[in-house]
Structure formats: C-alpha cells, structure tokens
Motif scaffolding. Structure first.
Motif, PDB file in Angstrom:
ATOM      1  N   SER A  41     -32.330 125.610-100.656  1.00 20.27           N
ATOM      2  CA  SER A  41     -32.575 125.567 -99.214  1.00 20.27           C
ATOM      3  C   SER A  41     -34.081 125.641 -98.980  1.00 20.27           C
ATOM      4  O   SER A  41     -34.852 125.827 -99.913  1.00 20.27           O
ATOM      5  N   ALA A  42     -34.451 125.583 -97.720  1.00 17.29           N
ATOM      6  CA  ALA A  42     -35.843 125.808 -97.327  1.00 17.29           C
ATOM      7  C   ALA A  42     -36.131 127.302 -97.378  1.00 17.29           C
ATOM      8  O   ALA A  42     -35.218 128.113 -97.384  1.00 17.29           O
ATOM      9  N   THR A  47     -36.571 126.513 -91.515  1.00 18.25           N
ATOM     10  CA  THR A  47     -35.765 125.558 -90.759  1.00 18.25           C
ATOM     11  C   THR A  47     -35.727 125.936 -89.275  1.00 18.25           C
ATOM     12  O   THR A  47     -35.827 125.061 -88.402  1.00 18.25           O
ATOM     13  N   GLU A  74     -36.894 121.726 -97.181  1.00 14.55           N
ATOM     14  CA  GLU A  74     -36.350 121.644 -98.534  1.00 14.55           C
ATOM     15  C   GLU A  74     -37.273 120.852 -99.454  1.00 14.55           C
ATOM     16  O   GLU A  74     -37.258 121.036-100.671  1.00 14.55           O
ATOM     17  N   PHE A 136     -29.007 120.154 -97.890  1.00 16.13           N
ATOM     18  CA  PHE A 136     -29.047 119.984 -96.430  1.00 16.13           C
ATOM     19  C   PHE A 136     -29.372 118.553 -95.999  1.00 16.13           C
ATOM     20  O   PHE A 136     -29.363 118.252 -94.826  1.00 16.13           O
ATOM     21  N   ARG A 150     -26.571 123.210 -89.789  1.00 16.83           N
ATOM     22  CA  ARG A 150     -27.158 124.435 -90.317  1.00 16.83           C
ATOM     23  C   ARG A 150     -26.294 125.063 -91.406  1.00 16.83           C
ATOM     24  O   ARG A 150     -25.068 125.080 -91.307  1.00 16.83           O
ATOM     25  N   GLY A 151     -26.950 125.542 -92.427  1.00 17.69           N
ATOM     26  CA  GLY A 151     -26.225 126.123 -93.557  1.00 17.69           C
ATOM     27  C   GLY A 151     -25.694 125.075 -94.518  1.00 17.69           C
ATOM     28  O   GLY A 151     -24.959 125.374 -95.449  1.00 17.69           O
ATOM     29  N   GLY A 152     -26.115 123.818 -94.316  1.00 21.34           N
ATOM     30  CA  GLY A 152     -25.526 122.699 -95.038  1.00 21.34           C
ATOM     31  C   GLY A 152     -25.855 122.594 -96.516  1.00 21.34           C
ATOM     32  O   GLY A 152     -25.230 121.809 -97.230  1.00 21.34           O
ATOM     33  N   SER A 153     -26.812 123.381 -97.006  1.00 26.99           N
ATOM     34  CA  SER A 153     -27.110 123.220 -98.429  1.00 26.99           C
ATOM     35  C   SER A 153     -25.983 123.771 -99.317  1.00 26.99           C
ATOM     36  O   SER A 153     -25.849 123.358-100.461  1.00 26.99           O
ATOM     37  N   ASP A 154     -25.143 124.663 -98.792  1.00 32.28           N
ATOM     38  CA  ASP A 154     -23.945 125.064 -99.546  1.00 32.28           C
ATOM     39  C   ASP A 154     -23.094 123.822 -99.809  1.00 32.28           C
ATOM     40  O   ASP A 154     -22.578 123.613-100.913  1.00 32.28           O
TER      41      ASP A 154
HETATM   42  N1  ASP Z   1     -32.260 125.097 -94.521  1.00 36.34           N
HETATM   43  C1  ASP Z   1     -31.051 124.750 -93.832  1.00 36.34           C
HETATM   44  C2  ASP Z   1     -30.730 125.777 -92.763  1.00 36.34           C
HETATM   45  O1  ASP Z   1     -31.451 126.734 -92.613  1.00 36.34           O
HETATM   46  C3  ASP Z   1     -29.900 124.550 -94.748  1.00 36.34           C
HETATM   47  C4  ASP Z   1     -29.432 125.789 -95.465  1.00 36.34           C
HETATM   48  O2  ASP Z   1     -30.167 126.754 -95.590  1.00 36.34           O
HETATM   49  O3  ASP Z   1     -28.315 125.786 -95.959  1.00 36.34           O
HETATM   50  O4  ASP Z   1     -29.777 125.619 -92.060  1.00 36.34           O
END
Ligand code: ASP
Ligand code: MG
Length: 419
Positions: A41-42, A47, A74, A136, A150-154
C-alpha cells in the motif's frame, strides 16, 4: 518450495525504518527458498492526503484524474521497497499495475480486477526475482490507471495470489490477527487461529476493518488461504512459511473444511453505521412494502433490516427498517416525498443505534444460538428493536448506549472470553 504473496499495509510501510523491517520479512521467505511476490500500500496517510487534494481542486472531478492522483502513493512504496531489497542482496524490482498489467473494468475509482497477466511475472519468478507490486491500482480498458476503492490493495494481493496459484497470501498489518471481537471493547477478546471465509466475510462487512470485504470474496472464490498477521513481529524471530510447525502465526482465513475444532460461534461483530426509520400507521394491505422500498432502491439506498408489526385491527401497522447512517437524511426525504403514495401517519427515526451480530458456521448444525442471545439480552434489560438471521449469523438492533454491555455479555455467553 512454495509460492507466497506477501501484502504490507500503510502502517507497515509508513517510513524507511518500517520498510527495512518489511524487507527483512521478505528476505526470510526468499532465503527459505520460496517464490515471492510482494504487494504494498501507500505510506499511512498518503492516500488520504491525495484524496483531499483532488477534492480541494474541485468538488466534482473527473474520476480518471482522481485515479491518476490517488494511485501515486503506491508508486513511492514499491520503488523504495525494491531499492531496500536490492541493498540487502535480494533481487527485486517494482511493478506498477499497468506494467504487468493488472486489468480492471471501467469503473474508475471503484474498479474491479478483470485479469492479471502472468507472462512477465512467471518469467521473473523463474529467475528468482522478487516482484514488488503496487496495490490498489490497475489498467482500465480506456488505457488509463484505475484504482480499486479504499483498502483495495488487499484485493490486489488476493488477485495476484489467485493468478499465480500461490500457496498462501499473507496479509501483514498492524494487528496480529483477527479477534473474536474488538479488543478495545472486550479486553478478553482472543485471536482466532482459523476462521472460515464466510465468517470472515461477515466480520469484515460488519465493521471488523482488517480486510477489504472484496478481498475475502475473491479469496473464497479462488480458495486462496489468507494469513492475517503482524508486520511488527521480529523478522528474524519468525519462522518462514513451511517451518512454522505448531507456531502458527496470525489468523488463517480458509475453507471451513480445514478447521477441525470449530466453535459454534466464532465472533461477535458490531456496526454503528446504521440508522433506523419507523413509519407509524401504514395501511396493512398488499403493495405497501413495494411503495416504501421501491423509491428507496431507486434512490440507491440499501435497506438492511426490516420489521413489520402485526396490525391489531387488521388495517394499520408500524414498519421499521434500517439504512446506512450516511443515507439517513436522504432516506427520510424520500419517504416524506412519497407520503401521499405510501399513506402513513408519521415518520420518525434515530441514528443512535447499533447492529450487533453473532457469527459462526457452527450455527448450521446447532440449534438454540438465537434463543441464548435473546435470553442474554433480556437478563441485561436490553431491548431488541429488530432481528435478522441467516444460516451463519444472528443480528440484533439495539440502542447504541448498550453496545459495550451487549457485546461483552454475548462474548462470555458464547464462551469466547480468554481464560
Ligand atoms: N492506499 C490505498 C488506501 O489507502 C489502498 C490500501 O491501502 O489498501 O485506500
Ligand atoms: Mg487496509
């Protein structure tokens, strides 16, 4: 030798010291002989900052340009991690979504992954090079960068693990696993060693914010075992994959068949993200529900729980339902605008409510889970406003003031407290 995808979240790559720590986790697995792809992730907070800038630039903006901006975080972390790995003598290179490519659909800012191209990365795996992949992000059909929400790197990590038939996808984060409930509310909450995909899906969608819900769905469809674990563990004092023996770290999210000792209830989740709306004296006749929920659906408002009372006189009834807090005002306006068509006396509502859910695949084969819950709430004098059930979940709606009492009560009632 195994194939492993390791994903590190924003707090795990928040500065160079932490990135070095991440690199040591990666090095450990590489030295154990595994083929490794890393998804990052970043840096924590980045982000959010990027999102805020797009909003300040213009309240209404082009989603394609939003994606161009917010995907930038990222790019920094993949490059830095590749540099640090190389410096430690681990062959590595960074990959942006478009370089692989990870193809998405065309929903900019909320894209779904359509396909991960295997060609180049397979070759690099064979050469023993670690692929450090930006989470992401991907490449949309219009040939522009897209982000996954958001949270997409999972979800990026799971998609990569599925594409390369990885033996496991490790999600390194700032907690050491998935807990039976929020430890801030119940200090005796325990780390769950193994949890079924379906249970995790319920926990994730109910506010246990460890994994993006979409990533759990994807892992379930492709049967990718996920291990949620802490990136703050000492990399040198942690066994590599395959050498864990009985020292299972974190929480394994897997198929329910792989869980031998299954509790009836695995966890208690709660969500304060709900609001309730009550319509008084609605006509008790066919078509009324359609006249209420049709307009809400057209306004794109998701209704969750619905309770309709039995009418005393056969003519009028009360109806209560829940919507996301964020949509509460809009939902009330929709209902008011439809007042003549629906026909009711008054509309009222509240945002001071919470949905508490008891989750466990063991419920399928055990009776009495709901009965126990109702008895527990009754003994504490907690009033239940609405109830919904599914095969593996019972949810109740209660006054938000009772959240802690209800969650603690249920946690001990179902035998989840740490000894
Ligand atoms: N950097 C992105 C976010 O903050 C993706 C992630 O962290 O999963 O939403
Ligand atoms: Mg996250």
């Amino acid at each position: 030798m195994a194939r492993l995808v390791m994903k590190f979240g924003g707090t795990s790559v928040a500065d160079l010291t932490r990135i070095r720590n991440v690199a040591r986790h990666v090095k450990r697995e590489v030295e154990a002989g595994h083929e490794v792809a890393v998804v990052v992730s970043a840096m924590a907070g980045t982000t959010n900052q990027l999102v805020n800038w797009t909003r300040e630039a213009a309240a209404l903006h082009d989603a394609r340009e939003y994606d161009t901006v917010v995907a930038a975080g990222e790019q920094v972390t993949v490059g830095l991690l590749a540099i640090v790995l190389q410096d430690m003598g681990v062959p590595a290179r960074s990959w942006l979504g478009w370089q692989i490519p990870i193809r998405t659909d065309s929903s900019h800012a909320a894209a779904r992954i359509a396909d991960v191209d295997r060609t180049i990365l397979e070759e690099r795996f064979r050469e023993g090079q670690v692929a450090v992949i930006a989470g992401f992000q991907g490449l949309a059909p219009d040939n522009r960068i897209a982000t996954l929400g958001r949270g997409g790197s999972d979800t990026s990590a799971v998609a990569v693990a599925a594409a390369f038939n990885a033996d496991r996808c490790d999600i390194y984060t700032d907690v050491d696993g998935v807990y039976t409930t929020d430890p801030r509310i119940v200090p005796r909450a325990r780390r769950i060693p193994k949890i079924a995909y379906e249970e995790m899906l319920e926990m994730a969608s109910l506010g246990a914010k460890v994994l993006q819900t979409r990533s759990v769905e994807l892992a379930m469809v492709h049967n990718v075992p996920l291990c949620v674990r802490s990136s703050f563990d000492d990399p040198d004092d942690t066994p590599a994959m395959g050498a864990e023996g009985n020292r299972l770290v974190g929480t394994l999210v897997c198929d329910e068949d792989q869980i031998v000792e299954q509790n009836v209830v695995s966890g208690i989740a709660f969500s304060k993200d709900e609001a309730k709306i009550t319509l008084r004296r609605v006509a008790d006749k066919p078509g009324v529900a359609a006249s209420v929920f049709g307009p809400l659906a057209s306004a794109n408002i998701n209704v969750d729980m619905i309770v309709q009372n039995i009418s005393e006189d056969g003519r009028f009834t009360d109806m209560t339902f829940t919507v996301p807090v964020a949509d509460y005002d809009r939902a009330v306006s929709v209902i008011e605008a439809e007042k003549d068509k629906i026909g009711y006396d008054a509309v009222s509502g509240s945002t001071d409510i919470v949905k508490v859910s008891v989750i466990g695949v063991g419920m399928r084969s055990h009776a009495g889970v709901a009965a126990k819950l109702f008895k527990g709430m009754a003994e504490r004098g907690i009033n239940i406003v609405a109830i919904t059930t599914s095969e593996i979940k019972v949810s109740i709606l209660i006054d938000a003031a009772y959240t802690e009492l209800a969650v603690r009560t249920l946690h001990s009632l179902y035998g989840l407290d740490e000894e």
